[in-house]
Structure formats: structure tokens, C-alpha cells
Design an enzyme around this catalytic site. Sequence first.
Site, PDB file in Angstrom:
ATOM      1  CD  GLU A 299      -3.004  -0.377   2.565  1.00  0.00           C
ATOM      2  OE1 GLU A 299      -2.735   0.440   3.313  1.00  0.00           O
ATOM      3  OE2 GLU A 299      -3.861  -1.314   2.742  1.00  0.00           O
TER       4      GLU A 299
ATOM      5  CG  ASP B  49      -4.380   8.318   8.027  1.00  0.00           C
ATOM      6  OD1 ASP B  49      -4.144   7.151   7.967  1.00  0.00           O
ATOM      7  OD2 ASP B  49      -4.601   8.917   6.790  1.00  0.00           O
TER       8      ASP B  49
END
Lengths: 263, 396
Positions: A50, A61
Site C-alpha cells: 500500500e 489517520d
Amino acid sequence: MSERLRQRFADPRPPGEPLFIPYVTAGYPRREDTVPILLAMEEAGAGVIELGVPFSDPLADGATIQHANQVALEQGVTLRDCLAFVREARARGLQAPVLLMGYYNPILALGEARAAAEAAAAGVDGFIVVDLPPEEAASFLAECRANHLSFVPLVAPTTSEQRLPRVAAVADAFLYVVSVAGTTGGHGGVPDALPGFLDMVRRHTSLPLAVGFGISTREHVAAIGRFADAAVIGSAIIAAIDAAGRQRPVERVREFVEDVTGH
Amino acid sequence: MASDVSLPARFGDFGGRYVPETLVAAHQELEDAYAVARGDPVFQAELDDLLHHYVGRPTPLYFAERLTGECGGARIWIKREDLAHTGAHKINNALGQALLARRLGKPRIIAETGAGQHGVATATVCAMLGLECAVYMGTEDIHRQSLNVFRMKMLGATVVPVDTGSRTLKDAINEAMRDWVTNVATTHYLIGSAIGPHPFPTIVRDFQSVIGREARAQMLEQAGRLPDVAVACVGGGSNAIGLFHPFLDDPVRLVGVEAGGDGISSGRHAASLVAGRPGVLHGTKTYLLQDQAGQIRETHSLSAGLDYPGVGPEHSWLKTSERAEYVSVDDRQALEGFQALTRGEGIIPALEPSHAVYHALALARSLRPDQNLLIGLSGRGDKDMHTVAAALGVTL
């Protein structure tokens, strides 16, 4: 759908050993580190990679990846730079499927059709777009399909069973199961409720399942292997780079991935 | 079922629900609860009762006779949201959403705030309803709005400093979203403007539309006719959409005034509709200030409440459908507006509506004396005294 990604999940693996999916933010800690990090991840046993596309407002996040995004943006790293990193890594022999993970606005800014076409040409295998749930994904999903890219939806602990068919319907390679309600960067490991939740998800899809968020160690990955097909680690890799004062980041990532995969 | 009561998710091409999967269920739950609540006479009766006895509504419509004379043009009317409890229009939405949260059985409220007015309003209704309250606020805004920070603390709220990005409203929203993603089972995110994922822009607009409904009735009663023009400042745009919405079907020109900061050409401003282009931020498709690569730009405005790189999606729709027009007023002009209203009428406005005042006075001069202009005065200026003094070179 990406044939490379489908094949990677279909390749035989030792029983109970999940595919390992490491994450790194493109351009972190420096632009010139990204391609060597991608190659080192593969050499160290990564099954799929990723690559995080930096965004100014990464609201799913935690602090670690937020900071990595900020450092990348200070160097002006764009979505097109991410595509260039993948193109170069492919030219240097990278075989592992690569997914771009990020937020929707940089894709919209480049243009959905152009983003998908250029990604396919660069050797990208698909997208994970954190803020693009199936209800809003129709146009980008069509562009991904047209370019043989996979669109990987997320499933969360708050996703109801009634909703699962809708989420599963947009997947073509695997589903990304968020293990806990929260941002990236938790250290909770494998929640007790996870196996039961994965069973529920499997009632609505025959595709492989990858588990991420809160996974940070080799032990966590091994535990995930008992219930799912793949495990994702992101923040802990960024943290490993940080812990070494961002010195020799390629080697730090290589060691981290080797430790998890046992290569 | 949701399908029986669901609300439109979009305003033309704008709006939508671009949220992480973890938050989809909470938005659906909120949409379902609100769709029922807004048709429930018991809910509406409680809201109306509190708006009257707690908030002090209806707020007055004031005829600004001296400013009208000075301008020599249209008759100037001011809708006085500065006289609502806590000093700004923010309480209308905070109260409505807090009642919704109680209906949802969520004991904890989180909010973001820029100028601090929404934070104060949220802390206030949480104190009144006995709900736990945490307010996210950029450290830049904490610095320039210290009085409101102290008010929130006095009201029992926790003020959480946000030190990422531009350390202003945008970053406070990011951090509130992160909290919500983590604590969604027990927490309602009480968004303070007509922004964010569906159904927030609709909910906030509905709760703020009390401004325009009252103003419309008051214009008819006091002026004997509708206004020719209505003017309001636009950051996220909650007071403007609240004022505009009840006039959408009337022949009333609608003008939104964005923060021009140091001037549009300087690049240091917060005028998303004037100078931005469509994109997706904070869960909604709308006009944004962004660079070529889709990264959100840092904004600047003297007024913390307008210092936001996006705008409510319904405003984007009103712009592209040309039902409303949007202009910008810079920091210096806003200070002129502030002084004009303060000295001319003895009303000290917040810096946010001072932008609207400046543009409205200019507009009034260009109109005929038999025409009527309505200004939405979204809040009072006590909170801005330090900023104004500094801008005028005065040490307090």
C-alpha cells in the site's frame, strides 16, 4: 480488476500464513526513499504493497501518518508523483501488486478518468479511498473497472449486516476490514470481536479479507492469519522509520517487514 | 425504515456523504432520527419553547435610521442575531442538534469551533441539558479568542487544542472527526456550520432558517414589504443559509460576503466561492480553496469564524444556479464596516458580520430610497475587541 492482485491472493501460501501488506506514505521521509522502500518491501516478503498518497487533511489517520503526510506535502509530493514512483519501481523490477491508499480530493483534482488511466499505465493495481464509500463511488468505480484496476472498499465494525451486500458489491479483489472504530495508529492488536465479525462479512462475500488498523506487530499478523487472508501494517512502519531518526529508512523498513514475514 | 424518511443528500451536484466507512452508520442514524424529529410536533414544541424562553427568540429586526441617512440609499434593516443568548446565531443550531443527540441517546457531545461562538453555544446547551462536552479548537484561534475559551471552560466544557495544519477551524474539524470515528457509539458530533457530510448541511440549515423565517415576517410587518436585497457573511455559511433559505422563492436578491483577508490577489484569504473550485473536503462536495493537486490551502482572515477553506454545499449550489451571488470583503474593509455600525448605530458587531455590513453599506448607496436592504447580523463583537484593538494599533 487487477489480475496481478487476484493472482497474488490465489497463490498458494502455507496454512495460517496471511499475506502481509505493508504501508508507507509516498515521499516519506524523502522523495528519493520511496522507490527503494517499495523494492525493499517486496524483497523482505511483502505480498501486496500500500502506497499512501499524501493529503492535507487525512481525517481518518492518527498522528503518525498525519505527520508523514505533512512531511511528504512539504516536499510537494502529488498523486502524479506517486504514479511516477510506481512506474520507476516497476521499471526496476517490482512484481508485487501496489494499491494507492488515500483520500478522494487529489483524485478529483487530477480527474477520475485520468487518475485511473494514468495509474493503470504506471503499473498501479488499485485504489483504497478512505472517504469514498460505495454510495459515492459510482463514477470512480467505473473508471477503475474500465482500466482493470481494483477498487478496494473498507468494512468497519460499525458496518451493519444489512449494508454488507452493498459494500461487497463494489469489491473485486478483496475487502479491507477495519478492525476497530478509530483512526490509524492504534496498538490494540486483534479485538476479541474480530473473528465473529469476519464470519459475518464472509456470509456476504467470497472474496479474500484483509485486516488493518490497530495491527502493529508480527504477533498481531500471525493472529490475523487464523481468521483472515491478509494483514496490513502502516503506522508502525512509519514509527519504525521515525524511531531511527529517519536515518537509513529503507533498511528500517526492510528489517520491519522481514521481522513480520520471517524472511 | 430509512427509505421512508430519507432526506435529499445533494444540492444539485454538491453535498453528499464522503465519509470513512466507520462513520456511515452514524450519519444514517442521524438522518433517520432527524427525518422523524422534524415531523414530530413534540420535538418541535420543545425546540420552539427553548428558542423562546432560553435563547430569547424572536430576535429583533432593527431599522438602522442613521446608517440609512448616511448612505442616502436603500432603507437598512438589521436582523439582530447578536441579541440571541450567547451572542450569536450559533445557539439556534446547537440547541436543535443537542435535542437530537438526546433523542439518539448519546450522552457526549463534541464540536469544533473557530471564533469560539459555536463552541460557547454548544457548551451552553450541554450545560443546560446535562451533556458532556468537548470542543476542538485550533491553537491559532485559541490565541485570538481567549475570552471565548474561558467561557467554554466556565460552562464545563473541555477545550481540546489542535496544533496541526493551519491550527484553525479546518484542523479542528479534522480532529473532531477523528474523535467521532473513535467514539461514535457514545458521541454526537455537533457540527457548527452548514458544512460536512449529509445530513449535516440540511440539519444546520433547517435549525438556522428560523433567522430568515422571523426576518421575513418582521419585514412584512415593520417595512410592509419584503427586502429587495438580503446580505450575510459566509464562512461555512450557516447564518447566511439560515437567512437566505426562507427567501429562496421570493424576488429577493441574495448576497453572501466571504472573507477577502489581505485581498484575493494576495492569495491570503478565505473566499472559497469567489476564488475556489469544487472538490471534496470534510465529507461534502463543495467549492474549496485548493492547489492544482487537490491539497487544501491554508486560509487567512482577520475573523476566526470565516477562516475556512470550504463552504456549505448549498451555497455552492446557490452560486452555480445563480440564485445567490457571492463577493469578498477584505480585512481592512471589514474593520470599516465594524466601525460604521458601532459608531453609527451603537451596535458592536462581530468581525464576521462586519464583512457583510461593509458590503451592505456600499450596496445601499447604489439603491433607491424606496428600496429595502436586510443585513444578517450574526453575532456581537465583544469577543473581537483584542483583535480590533491590535488592528487599529491600540494596546489594551
